[in-house]
Design an enzyme around this catalytic site. Structure first.
Site, mmCIF file in Angstrom:
data_model
loop_
_atom_site.group_PDB
_atom_site.id
_atom_site.type_symbol
_atom_site.label_atom_id
_atom_site.label_comp_id
_atom_site.label_asym_id
_atom_site.label_seq_id
_atom_site.Cartn_x
_atom_site.Cartn_y
_atom_site.Cartn_z
ATOM 1 N N GLU A 139 6.016 -7.338 15.719
ATOM 2 C CA GLU A 139 6.388 -8.733 15.566
ATOM 3 C C GLU A 139 7.658 -9.068 16.357
ATOM 4 O OE1 GLU A 139 4.347 -9.777 11.305
ATOM 5 O OE2 GLU A 139 6.451 -9.161 11.259
ATOM 6 N N ASP A 179 -1.406 -7.356 5.406
ATOM 7 C CA ASP A 179 -0.020 -7.729 5.105
ATOM 8 C C ASP A 179 0.124 -8.224 3.678
ATOM 9 O OD1 ASP A 179 2.664 -8.255 5.409
ATOM 10 O OD2 ASP A 179 2.407 -10.036 6.628
ATOM 11 N N GLU A 220 5.367 -12.785 -1.743
ATOM 12 C CA GLU A 220 5.203 -13.583 -0.530
ATOM 13 C C GLU A 220 3.857 -14.304 -0.484
ATOM 14 O OE1 GLU A 220 5.127 -13.033 4.341
ATOM 15 O OE2 GLU A 220 5.693 -11.338 3.066
#
Length: 692
Positions: free
Chosen positions: A299, A378, A406
C-alpha cells in the site's frame, strides 16, 4: 479518571462473589510476599493483589515479607516458585518444574483450623498473571467449598497488540478518540493513562506491544533516534512493570527519510551499518526492547522491491541488526498490488500473500516472524483462513487479528469478535494431516518455530471508556483471554467480562452476554452476504456502498451483474486461489456442492437463483438476512432498554445511544443492499416486503 467505563473490567467495587468466601475470609487480611526482596513485576503483582482485595472486600490487607509466617497464620502467600516453601503450599517440586515461565498455580490449603491461599508464579510475570486471575475468579466464581486448585499457562509465547497511533495524536482506524501515546508530535511518556492501559493488558495476559502505526510517517521514523528515545525508554519502563515488552514500527526507508543515506537497499553495506547503529542506540535506552514491526512494499510503503530485492533480503538485514540484542523482526505479509486494473480478472488480491512469501520459506533468519492476517483479504466480517498460515514450515509465524472494528461497525455497532477468532484458531489446515489446527501452529506445536504467537490491531483511544462503545471493551478483553487459552468458549469469555464489568445481576449478565454472542452473526446478516466482503464506503469503511470498491485499484470485487454474483476463485474456471490450500480443503472450496454457504461468494460466481445448502436461493437469502438483521438489532435494543435501573446512568445512556445508531445504520444497510440486488436481478422478494 474514576468512571466505571474508564476502569473497565478492573473496577472491582461491589463485584465480589460471596460463594464459599466465609471459610477463607481471614486469609484476605494478610498477604505474605515470598521472597522478601521485591521489585519490578513482582512488586507490581503484590500491589495489584493488595489493592484488588481492598477494593473487593473494603478491608486493606497487611502486606509482609515474613515467609516463616506462612505456616502459622491464615494468609495469601504470593511469590515465585523456587523461593516458596512448596510443601506447606501443597505444590510438588515436579509440578513446579514442569510449569513454563509465564505459568502459575493458585491453590487453597485447608489444614483444619488453618486455611491459606497460595498464588505461585514460575516467574514474576507468572505471579502477576496468577494475581489477576485470582481476582478474576473472586469476581466471577467465588471460592468453592474446596477452594481453588488452578494450574495455568499461556498457549502462545507472543501475545501482542499493534497500536496504529500517529505522532500527531490521530489513530488510523481508531474509533475511540485520539492517541493516548502522542500529541502534537510528542510522546506522552509521563501520562498516567499509559500505566492504566498496561494494567488492562497485563490483566488478560498481553506481553508485547508496538506503540506506533505500521504506516510509519516522517516524524515517527525518528522514534528510533535520540530525539525521542529518552521518552520511548520511559514508556518502556511503564510497560515493563507489567511484564509487557515494547516494540516499534519502523520505516524501511529510514536512512533515506532522515536524509542520512541516498539508498535503503538492504544489501548495501552502508544501509546495514546504519540499521546496526540504530539498533545499538535503541538498546542503549531500552535494554529489553522487543524489536521492529515492518510494513514494507505494501500500500505504497517503501520496501526492498525498490532495489530488486525480496522480502527475505529486507527482513534479514533488520534481523541481523537486532540479533546481538535478542531482538526480533515482525514482518507483515499484507503485500499485494494496490494499483490493479479492475478490468483484469486474472489478478486476485487474495492470492498475493501466499504468492509473495511461500517461495521464500527457509530463507528468513531465526529472529524474523512473518505476521500473517487471519484472512487473505483484509479483516472482513467473513473470509476464509489465510492459506499461508502454516504453509512455510521453516519460517516463524504469527497470526494477526484486528480488535479495532474497522469493517465490523467501527465500535458504533456491537460486534463481539471472539467467535470469529475462535473459528480461525480452530480451523484445520490439514498441513500435516487431519487435526493440524491454526491454534497449534501459532503455539509452535506443529513446526519447530523459534518464535510464534498472535498479535492484533488495538481498539483503544483517549475516550473515557477506552473503546468508544462500552461494549467494545469486550473485544479487547476477549482477545487477551482467548490468546491465553484458545480453548475457552466464547460465551464463557463474554459472561466473564460482563460479570466483571457490569456486575452479577442475573438479568444483566444474561442480556449482555446474549447480545454479545449474537452480535457477529447479526452484523454479518445485514452487511455483505455469503463471504463476498467489502461493499463499504471507500476509505472510511463505515456504511454501505455496494460498488464502492468494484471499479477501484484496490482489487476487491463482487462481479455482480443481472445474472449472478461472486468471485470465481476455483482452479477449474477461476483465479486458482483454491489451489493454495491443502488438497482436502481445496476440494471443499472448489466444489459448489461442498463449499460452505457462508463463504460461497468468496469462492464462486453463481446465479441469483442458485440454491444454498439451506434450501434458499442466493437472492432470497440476501433479502431474508437483511430484514432479519434489522429485526435482531431491534430485539437487542429492546432487551438492553429492559435493564434501565440495573445499569449506572452514564453507561446505560451511552450504550442506548450507540444501539439506536446501530439500528438506523442497519436499516440503511438493509435497504441499500436489498434495493441494489433487486434492481440488478429483477427478482422479487418472495414475502413481498418493501424494497425500494
Amino acid at each position: 479518571m474514576s468512571s466505571r467505563g474508564y476502569k473497565a473490567w478492573l473496577h472491582y467495587e461491589g463485584q465480589l462473589s460471596n460463594k464459599g468466601l466465609a471459610k477463607w475470609a481471614d486469609c484476605f487480611r494478610s498477604i505474605i510476599c515470598i521472597p522478601g526482596e521485591r521489585g519490578g513485576v513482582l512488586n507490581t503483582a503484590i500491589g495489584e493483589l493488595a489493592s484488588g482485595i481492598e477494593a473487593l472486600t473494603g478491608n486493606k490487607p497487611e502486606v509482609t515479607d515474613a515467609a516463616s509466617a506462612v505456616d502459622r497464620k491464615r494468609c495469601i502467600a504470593a511469590g515465585i516458585i523456587g523461593a516458596m516453601p512448596l510443601d506447606g503450599l501443597a505444590i510438588s517440586l515436579a509440578e513446579a518444574e514442569q510449569l513454563p515461565d509465564e505459568g502459575f498455580i493458585i491453590r487453597t490449603i485447608d489444614n483444619g483450623d488453618l486455611c491459606s491461599i497460595a498464588i505461585a508464579g514460575r516467574s514474576e510475570r507468572g505471579l502477576m498473571y496468577g494475581v489477576f486471575h485470582f481476582l478474576r475468579l473472586l469476581q466471577t466464581e467465588g471460592i468453592g467449598e474446596n477452594g481453588f486448585n488452578v494450574v495455568e499457562q499461556p498457549a502462545f509465547r507472543l501475545r501482542m497488540l499493534n497500536q496504529w497511533d500517529n505522532m500527531d495524536g490521530s489513530v488510523e482506524r481508531g474509533y475511540a478518540g485520539r492517541s493516548i501515546f502522542y500529541r502534537n508530535y510528542e510522546l506522552l511518556a509521563r501520562s498516567p493513562r499509559i500505566k492504566d492501559y498496561a494494567r488492562l493488558l497485563a490483566s488478560v495476559g498481553i506481553n508485547g506491544i508496538a506503540i506506533n502505526n505500521v504506516n510509519v510517517h516522517r516524524q515517527e521514523t525518528k522514534l528510533i533516534t535520540e530525539r525521542y528515545l529518552p521518552d520511548v525508554a520511559r514508556v518502556a519502563d511503564t510497560f515493563r512493570a507489567y511484564g509487557i515488552r515494547l516494540y516499534l514500527s519502523v520505516n524501511f526507508a529510514g536512512p533515506l527519510e532522515l536524509g542520512e543515506l541516498d539508498t535503503a537497499d538492504p544489501l548495501d553495506p552502508r544501509v546495514q551499518a546504519w540499521w546496526k547503529e540504530r539498533a545499538n542506540e535503541v538498546y542503549s535506552y531500552v535494554p529489553d526492547f522487543g524489536g521492529f514491526l515492518v510494513k514494507a512494499d505494501s500500500e505504497n510503503r517503501p520496501g526492498p522491491f525498490t532495489y530488486g530485492r525480496d522480502h527475505a533480503d529486507g527482513a534479514n538485514m533488520l534481523a541481523d541488526a537486532l540479533a546481538p540484542y535478542g531482538g526480533i523482526v515482525l514482518w507483515r505479509c499484507f503485500v499485494y498490488n494496490c494499483q490493479q486494473d479492475w478490468r483484469d480478472r486474472s489478478t486476485d488480491r487474495a492470492k498475493a500473500a501466499y504468492d509473495h512469501f511461500r517461495p521464500l520459506d527457509g530463507r528468513f533468519r531465526d529472529n524474523v516472524i512473518l505476521q500473517i492476517k487471519n484472512g487473505p483479504m483484509d479483516f472482513q466480517v467473513r473470509e476464509p483462513v489465510s492459506p499461508l498460515f502454516g504453509a512455510m514450515p521453516n519460517t516463524n509465524h504469527m497470526m494477526e487479528f484486528q480488535v479495532t472494528q474497522e469493517y465490523t461497525g467501527q465500535q458504533r455497532h456491537v460486534c463481539f469478535l471472539v467467535p470469529q477468532w475462535k473459528e480461525v484458531l480452530d480451523f484445520d489446515t490439514r498441513l500435516k494431516g487431519e487435526g493440524t489446527r491454526v491454534k497449534d501452529l501459532a503455539a509452535g506445536k506443529v513446526h519447530p518455530y523459534t518464535h510464534c504467537g498472535v498479535t492484533a490491531v488495538s481498539n483503544i483511544g483517549d475516550d473515557d471508556n477506552w473503546t468508544g462503545h462500552h461494549l467494545a471493551q469486550s473485544n479487547l478483553y476477549g482477545y487477551g483471554r482467548l490468546m491465553w487459552n484458545p480453548d475457552l468458549e466464547a460465551e464463557a469469555i463474554a459472561e466473564e467480562w460482563t460479570r466483571q464489568t457490569f456486575g452479577g445481576d442475573a438479568a444483566v449478565v444474561e442480556t449482555i452476554t446474549g447480545w454479545l454472542m449474537e452480535s457477529w452473526g447479526t452484523y454479518e446478516s445485514y452487511t455483505a452476504p455469503l463471504g463476498v466482503g467489502w461493499m463499504v464506503t471507500p476509505h472510511y469503511h463505515y456504511g454501505p456502498d455496494v460498488d464502492g470498491y468494484e471499479y477501484s485499484k484496490w482489487g476487491t470485487y463482487h462481479f455482480a451483474d443481472w445474472k449472478g454474483i461472486g468471485v470465481d476463485r476455483t482452479q477449474a474456471t477461476g483465479t486458482g486461489y483454491t489451489a493454495q490450500y491443502e488438497a482436502e480443503n481445496a476440494r471443499v472450496y472448489e466444489n459448489l456442492a461442498t463449499c460452505p454457504d457462508e463463504l460461497l461468494l468468496f469462492f464462486h460466481h453463481v446465479p441469483y437463483i442458485h440454491k444454498l445448502h439451506s434450501g434458499k436461493t442466493v437472492i432470497q437469502h440476501i433479502y431474508d438476512t437483511h430484514f432479519e438483521g434489522v429485526q435482531r438489532v431491534e430485539a437487542q435494543l429492546a432487551s438492553w432498554l429492559s435493564l434501565e435501573g440495573k445499569i449506572d446512568e452514564e453507561r446505560f445512556r451511552h450504550v442506548t445511544g450507540r444501539a439506536k445508531e446501530q439500528l438506523e445504520n442497519a436499516k440503511l444497510w438493509r435497504d441499500v443492499i436489498n434495493t441494489y440486488f433487486y434492481r440488478k436481478s429483477g427478482i422479487s422478494d418472495e414475502q413481498g416486503r418493501t424494497i425500494y
